[in-house]
Write a protein that holds these residues in place. Structure first.
Motif, PDB file in Angstrom:
ATOM      1  N   LYS A   2      -8.160  -2.197   4.328  1.00 14.50           N
ATOM      2  CA  LYS A   2      -8.437  -0.944   5.057  1.00 14.50           C
ATOM      3  C   LYS A   2      -9.082  -0.314   3.698  1.00 14.50           C
ATOM      4  N   LEU A   3      -8.132   0.177   2.250  1.00 12.29           N
ATOM      5  CA  LEU A   3      -8.658   0.711   1.577  1.00 12.29           C
ATOM      6  C   LEU A   3      -9.401   0.071   0.586  1.00 12.29           C
ATOM      7  N   SER A   4      -9.637  -0.717   0.693  1.00 12.78           N
ATOM      8  CA  SER A   4     -10.255  -2.111  -0.251  1.00 12.78           C
ATOM      9  C   SER A   4     -11.946  -1.622   0.702  1.00 12.78           C
ATOM     10  N   GLU A   5     -12.178  -1.234   1.798  1.00 11.24           N
ATOM     11  CA  GLU A   5     -13.322  -1.506   2.521  1.00 11.24           C
ATOM     12  C   GLU A   5     -14.003  -0.360   2.048  1.00 11.24           C
ATOM     13  N   MET A   6     -12.807   0.940   2.721  1.00  7.86           N
ATOM     14  CA  MET A   6     -13.519   2.043   1.858  1.00  7.86           C
ATOM     15  C   MET A   6     -13.733   2.426   0.888  1.00  7.86           C
ATOM     16  N   ALA A  62       1.304   1.215   7.108  1.00  9.05           N
ATOM     17  CA  ALA A  62       0.377   1.082   6.841  1.00  9.05           C
ATOM     18  C   ALA A  62      -0.436   2.676   6.817  1.00  9.05           C
ATOM     19  N   SER A  63      -0.245   3.222   8.129  1.00  9.28           N
ATOM     20  CA  SER A  63      -0.883   4.148   8.856  1.00  9.28           C
ATOM     21  C   SER A  63      -0.620   5.498   7.457  1.00  9.28           C
ATOM     22  N   LEU A  64       1.482   5.029   6.912  1.00 10.28           N
ATOM     23  CA  LEU A  64       1.512   6.146   6.159  1.00 10.28           C
ATOM     24  C   LEU A  64       0.605   6.065   4.958  1.00 10.28           C
ATOM     25  N   LEU A  65       0.711   4.729   4.426  1.00 14.22           N
ATOM     26  CA  LEU A  65       0.023   4.679   2.912  1.00 14.22           C
ATOM     27  C   LEU A  65      -1.486   5.666   2.522  1.00 14.22           C
ATOM     28  N   LEU A  66      -2.328   5.058   4.502  1.00 19.58           N
ATOM     29  CA  LEU A  66      -3.778   4.991   4.574  1.00 19.58           C
ATOM     30  C   LEU A  66      -3.511   6.665   3.667  1.00 19.58           C
ATOM     31  N   THR A  67      -2.577   7.477   4.972  1.00 15.82           N
ATOM     32  CA  THR A  67      -1.980   8.732   5.098  1.00 15.82           C
ATOM     33  C   THR A  67      -2.509   8.955   3.085  1.00 15.82           C
ATOM     34  N   ILE A  68      -2.194   8.725   2.322  1.00 12.20           N
ATOM     35  CA  ILE A  68      -1.531   9.036   1.190  1.00 12.20           C
ATOM     36  C   ILE A  68      -2.887   8.645   0.290  1.00 12.20           C
ATOM     37  N   GLU A 110     -13.858   1.295  -7.012  1.00  9.65           N
ATOM     38  CA  GLU A 110     -15.287   0.972  -7.576  1.00  9.65           C
ATOM     39  C   GLU A 110     -15.658  -0.094  -7.070  1.00  9.65           C
ATOM     40  N   THR A 111     -14.899  -1.570  -7.444  1.00 12.00           N
ATOM     41  CA  THR A 111     -15.579  -2.519  -6.490  1.00 12.00           C
ATOM     42  C   THR A 111     -14.641  -2.916  -5.157  1.00 12.00           C
ATOM     43  N   GLY A 112     -13.106  -2.598  -5.287  1.00 15.90           N
ATOM     44  CA  GLY A 112     -12.767  -2.914  -4.072  1.00 15.90           C
ATOM     45  C   GLY A 112     -11.452  -3.888  -4.340  1.00 15.90           C
ATOM     46  N   ALA A 113     -11.439  -4.239  -5.219  1.00 15.47           N
ATOM     47  CA  ALA A 113     -10.884  -5.306  -5.816  1.00 15.47           C
ATOM     48  C   ALA A 113      -9.531  -5.428  -5.873  1.00 15.47           C
ATOM     49  N   VAL A 114      -8.664  -6.127  -4.678  1.00 10.89           N
ATOM     50  CA  VAL A 114      -7.176  -5.807  -5.178  1.00 10.89           C
ATOM     51  C   VAL A 114      -6.661  -6.727  -5.742  1.00 10.89           C
TER      52      VAL A 114
END
Length: 270
Positions: A121-125, A155-161, A223-227
């Protein structure tokens, strides 16, 4: 000849030489593996050059240079310890972390799915993320730079952070035994001099953390969204979800997860 003498003869003639070779081969292989994983090849190159110079001087019987080398040996030893202190420290860490005689398959890490889901999700964002999976080495000094959470990984907590501009999103989370121990932790930057210039602070921090111990660090590029994953002083860039899952299951051993619950108490919020 009695049976004891016969067994001793067989051991000395056949078994002992084979054991000698096998143990030596095992030690040489593990030494090579340690050198590669800790990026200490420069240390051994320098030692080899000095040893070759000494050998040439002794073969050619150059008395003045022999005297100089004999005089400088203690100074060189101290110099090596000072100049190559980071490399020597990494070798000592690897020796302390080594589980050479541990066998058996590794079980699935219960928090992998949640972290990977958040990373996707963070990669997409195009939002950055740093998550450190602890293994055997404790990093209290780094963990204590952040905010203690001791919360279940989700996942929700990590997204919040990481998905919002909070005071914690630019630093790292520490994960162990299905818990987020702390967030907002500041990681040491990599000591490697040949790291790609395109890598930003997050990737350098992920590499630096993997050089400090046997942890595994997941990093999402803003910058790139790469994981990517960093472990054993190396960065594996731009991995797919399948590759991330496979490598994390391989690197993170949760067979001991239920036996290490007591370590969580040290990080509980009072």
């Amino acid at each position: 000849m009695n049976s004891l003498d016969f067994l001793r003869t067989v051991y000395n003639s056949y078994i002992s030489p084979v054991l000698d070779v096998l143990i030596l081969a095992f030690l040489l292989y593990k030494s090579y593996e340690m050198i590669v994983k800790t990026n200490t090849i420069q240390l051994f190159k320098a030692a080899l050059i000095v040893a070759m110079a000494c050998l040439v001087v002794w073969i050619l019987n150059l008395e003045t240079l022999q005297w100089i080398f004999r005089t400088l040996v203690p100074v060189l030893a101290v110099g090596f310890a000072i100049v190559f202190q980071p490399e020597i420290r990494k070798i000592m860490l690897k020796l302390g972390q080594a589980e050479w005689l541990t066998f058996g398959s590794k079980s699935r890490h219960t928090s992998v799915d949640a972290v990977i889901q958040a990373a996707e999700k963070l990669s997409e964002m195009r939002r950055g993320m740093l998550v450190v999976f602890l293994r055997t080495t404790k990093h209290d000094n780094i963990i204590n730079t952040g905010v203690m959470l001791n919360a279940d990984v989700s996942a929700s907590l990590l997204l919040t952070i990481f998905a919002h501009d909070t005071t914690l999103h630019d630093a790292a989370c520490f994960v162990q035994n299905g818990k987020i121990l702390a967030a907002g932790c500041f990681l040491p930057l990599s000591e490697q001099y040949d790291i790609k210039k395109t890598f930003g602070t997050r990737h350098r921090a992920a590499l630096g953390m993997s050089e400090q111990g046997d942890c595994v660090v997941m990093v999402v590029s803003e910058e790139t969204g790469a994981v990517s994953l960093a472990y054993d002083g190396e960065l594996h860039y731009g991995l797919s979800v399948a590759e991330l899952t496979r490598k994390l299951e391989e690197l993170l051993d949760t067979s001991k997860e239920t036996k290490r619950k007591d370590t969580l108490d040290e990080y509980k919020v009072s």
